[in-house]
Design an enzyme around this catalytic site. Structure first.
Site, PDB file in Angstrom:
ATOM      1  N   VAL A 135      -3.468   7.084   3.599  1.00 37.75           N
ATOM      2  CA  VAL A 135      -2.846   7.035   2.045  1.00 37.75           C
ATOM      3  C   VAL A 135      -3.722   6.019   1.246  1.00 37.75           C
ATOM      4  O   VAL A 135      -3.997   6.290   0.112  1.00 37.75           O
ATOM      5  CB  VAL A 135      -1.427   7.038   2.260  1.00 37.75           C
ATOM      6  CG1 VAL A 135      -0.928   6.908   0.812  1.00 37.75           C
ATOM      7  CG2 VAL A 135      -0.707   8.151   3.113  1.00 37.75           C
ATOM      8  N   SER A 150      -7.901  -2.301  11.977  1.00 39.20           N
ATOM      9  CA  SER A 150      -7.362  -2.075  13.160  1.00 39.20           C
ATOM     10  C   SER A 150      -6.749  -0.767  13.357  1.00 39.20           C
ATOM     11  O   SER A 150      -6.974  -0.057  14.455  1.00 39.20           O
ATOM     12  CB  SER A 150      -6.007  -3.144  13.376  1.00 39.20           C
ATOM     13  OG  SER A 150      -5.058  -2.832  12.422  1.00 39.20           O
ATOM     14  N   ALA A 156       0.283  -1.613   7.363  1.00 38.12           N
ATOM     15  CA  ALA A 156       1.473  -1.489   8.302  1.00 38.12           C
ATOM     16  C   ALA A 156       0.951  -0.692   9.448  1.00 38.12           C
ATOM     17  O   ALA A 156       0.232   0.120   9.282  1.00 38.12           O
ATOM     18  CB  ALA A 156       2.722  -0.761   7.676  1.00 38.12           C
ATOM     19  N   TYR A 191      10.424   0.779  13.802  1.00 41.84           N
ATOM     20  CA  TYR A 191       9.070   1.191  12.480  1.00 41.84           C
ATOM     21  C   TYR A 191       9.911   1.509  11.417  1.00 41.84           C
ATOM     22  O   TYR A 191       9.846   0.818  10.477  1.00 41.84           O
ATOM     23  CB  TYR A 191       8.470   2.472  13.029  1.00 41.84           C
ATOM     24  CG  TYR A 191       7.533   2.956  11.613  1.00 41.84           C
ATOM     25  CD1 TYR A 191       6.694   2.215  10.885  1.00 41.84           C
ATOM     26  CD2 TYR A 191       7.867   4.195  11.211  1.00 41.84           C
ATOM     27  CE1 TYR A 191       6.173   2.639   9.730  1.00 41.84           C
ATOM     28  CE2 TYR A 191       7.413   4.745  10.067  1.00 41.84           C
ATOM     29  CZ  TYR A 191       6.596   3.903   9.426  1.00 41.84           C
ATOM     30  OH  TYR A 191       6.211   4.494   8.336  1.00 41.84           O
ATOM     31  N   PHE A 210       7.853  11.345   2.615  1.00 39.51           N
ATOM     32  CA  PHE A 210       8.316  12.218   3.792  1.00 39.51           C
ATOM     33  C   PHE A 210       7.064  12.601   4.725  1.00 39.51           C
ATOM     34  O   PHE A 210       6.338  11.785   5.150  1.00 39.51           O
ATOM     35  CB  PHE A 210       8.909  13.463   3.204  1.00 39.51           C
ATOM     36  CG  PHE A 210      10.359  13.163   2.968  1.00 39.51           C
ATOM     37  CD1 PHE A 210      11.628  13.430   3.765  1.00 39.51           C
ATOM     38  CD2 PHE A 210      10.819  11.957   2.101  1.00 39.51           C
ATOM     39  CE1 PHE A 210      12.768  13.106   3.364  1.00 39.51           C
ATOM     40  CE2 PHE A 210      12.140  11.578   1.825  1.00 39.51           C
ATOM     41  CZ  PHE A 210      13.172  12.040   2.550  1.00 39.51           C
ATOM     42  N   ASN A 211       6.484  13.762   4.698  1.00 38.93           N
ATOM     43  CA  ASN A 211       5.693  14.000   5.760  1.00 38.93           C
ATOM     44  C   ASN A 211       4.125  14.550   4.770  1.00 38.93           C
ATOM     45  O   ASN A 211       4.036  15.254   4.117  1.00 38.93           O
ATOM     46  CB  ASN A 211       5.778  15.408   6.439  1.00 38.93           C
ATOM     47  CG  ASN A 211       6.823  15.078   7.643  1.00 38.93           C
ATOM     48  OD1 ASN A 211       7.960  14.741   7.259  1.00 38.93           O
ATOM     49  ND2 ASN A 211       6.434  15.445   9.005  1.00 38.93           N
ATOM     50  N   HIS A 227       0.776  13.343  14.009  1.00 35.11           N
ATOM     51  CA  HIS A 227       1.238  14.329  13.014  1.00 35.11           C
ATOM     52  C   HIS A 227       0.992  15.971  13.224  1.00 35.11           C
ATOM     53  O   HIS A 227      -0.159  16.088  13.778  1.00 35.11           O
ATOM     54  CB  HIS A 227       0.753  14.055  11.598  1.00 35.11           C
ATOM     55  CG  HIS A 227       1.091  12.461  11.100  1.00 35.11           C
ATOM     56  ND1 HIS A 227       0.372  11.713  10.234  1.00 35.11           N
ATOM     57  CD2 HIS A 227       1.990  11.548  11.525  1.00 35.11           C
ATOM     58  CE1 HIS A 227       0.981  10.813  10.162  1.00 35.11           C
ATOM     59  NE2 HIS A 227       1.961  10.612  10.817  1.00 35.11           N
ATOM     60  N   SER A 287       2.417  21.742  21.346  1.00 33.12           N
ATOM     61  CA  SER A 287       3.842  21.893  21.905  1.00 33.12           C
ATOM     62  C   SER A 287       4.646  21.579  20.777  1.00 33.12           C
ATOM     63  O   SER A 287       4.599  21.115  19.838  1.00 33.12           O
ATOM     64  CB  SER A 287       3.777  20.334  22.656  1.00 33.12           C
ATOM     65  OG  SER A 287       2.976  20.127  23.920  1.00 33.12           O
TER      66      SER A 287
END
Length: 321
Positions: free
Chosen positions: A14, A36, A73, A139, A167-168, A185, A202
């Site tokens: 993002v 990282s 984060a 988290y 949201f997603n 994701h 899955s």
């Protein structure tokens, strides 16, 4: 008018897209990322890049900056459960150091990358900003703690701040897209099946109280998300901490996502039903009314097929590299 912004975590998914939008709007951008989880090649051309930790942001922040957009984060829910101290130390401790550096430098504008995980199990659908916050993972708890921290900073020290609760997030923008390792994701995981990198996808539970029995989620295109950040910079008010949900207000089930990937890619996507995962709500859909009213934001790329097509184009580009 051109301004100068620090983008922490700007080599991530993002953050890199927001940095690109800032540059396109004519602003000066400095990206701070320790790589990282981010990728150096994700930093858009034209941005100054500093490889460093947000905890050390005092080394670079000065009065020449007009504001900070904070994405640095850790964000893996499962990892946060088994290694919570990593999330408290980085997400909360790092933000505390950033706020202190901003205070010393006289930088009084912040847009924070928050999350719908602050709400936990939803009480209402769609979720509004006044609904209870009861995160179910370290988290989500770390992000909620940062929101509380920012509220205190605004009240005590006059910071102008906006927290955007995503949201997603999905899709891609130019050379910027999802390349998490490990990937968690849904859309990129299904695309990995289309690429032959996974044998199947899955489906964690098909007996939820939803139309097709699978979980329903609100997907927002990453470029729409970036638009909201630029609007938030203009809408922030000194001494106020504004919190806005960002989503399309519509939900798509896991099976709808899988079927859309089949249509977009032209590939068969084998699916295997697996047991439910603990803490997975049946439906997570946002009310973005506050973002509309306060920021003037409207999602422009709400079509699921378009979101998947952009993500698919990026996934193929990365596979060929």
């Amino acid at each position: 008018m051109s301004k100068k912004y620090l983008v922490t975590g700007g080599a991530g998914y993002v953050g890199s897209v927001v940095a690109a939008h800032l540059l396109e709007a004519g602003h000066e951008v400095v990206v701070l990322d320790d790589l990282s989880t981010g990728h150096r090649e994700g930093v858009p051309a034209g941005a100054e890049f500093i490889e460093g930790r947000v905890q050390d942001s005092a080394k670079w922040l000065d009065r020449s900056f007009d504001g900070v957009l904070h994405f640095a984060a850790f964000s893996q829910v499962g990892e946060s459960v088994v290694d919570p101290e990593k999330y408290w130390r980085n997400n909360v401790g790092g933000t505390m150091d950033l706020l202190a550096a901003m205070r010393v430098a006289g930088v009084r504008l912040l847009v924070f990358s928050s999350t719908a995980a602050t709400y936990g199990e939803p009480v209402n659908t769609p979720i509004t900003e006044t609904d209870p916050t009861a995160p179910t993972s370290p988290y989500g708890a770390s992000k909620l703690a940062v929101d509380h921290m920012i509220s205190g900073e605004c009240a005590a020290h006059g910071l102008a701040a906006v927290s955007l609760r995503y949201f997603n997030v999905a899709g891609a923008y130019g050379d910027c897209g999802e390349r998490h390792d490990p990937e968690s994701h849904l859309i990129p995981l299904v695309l990995q099946v289309a690429q032959g990198r996974r044998e199947h996808i899955s489906v964690f539970g098909d007996d939820y109280p939803t139309p097709d029995g699978t979980c329903v989620r609100d997907y927002i295109h990453v470029a729409d998300l970036a638009d909201a950040h630029l609007l938030a910079l203009d809408a922030a008010v000194a001494g106020e901490h504004l919190i806005c949900n960002l989503g399309n207000g519509n939900g798509f089930s896991v099976r709808e996502v899988i079927e859309t990937v089949r249509k977009v890619t032209g590939h068969p996507i084998p699916e295997v039903v697996a047991p439910r995962r603990g803490g997975d709500p049946a439906v997570l859909v946002a009310s973005a009314r506050t973002a509309t009213d306060r920021l003037g934001w409207q999602p422009k790329r709400a079509d699921l097929a378009g979101i998947v097509a952009d993500a698919w184009a990026f996934a193929q580009k990365i596979q060929q590299q």
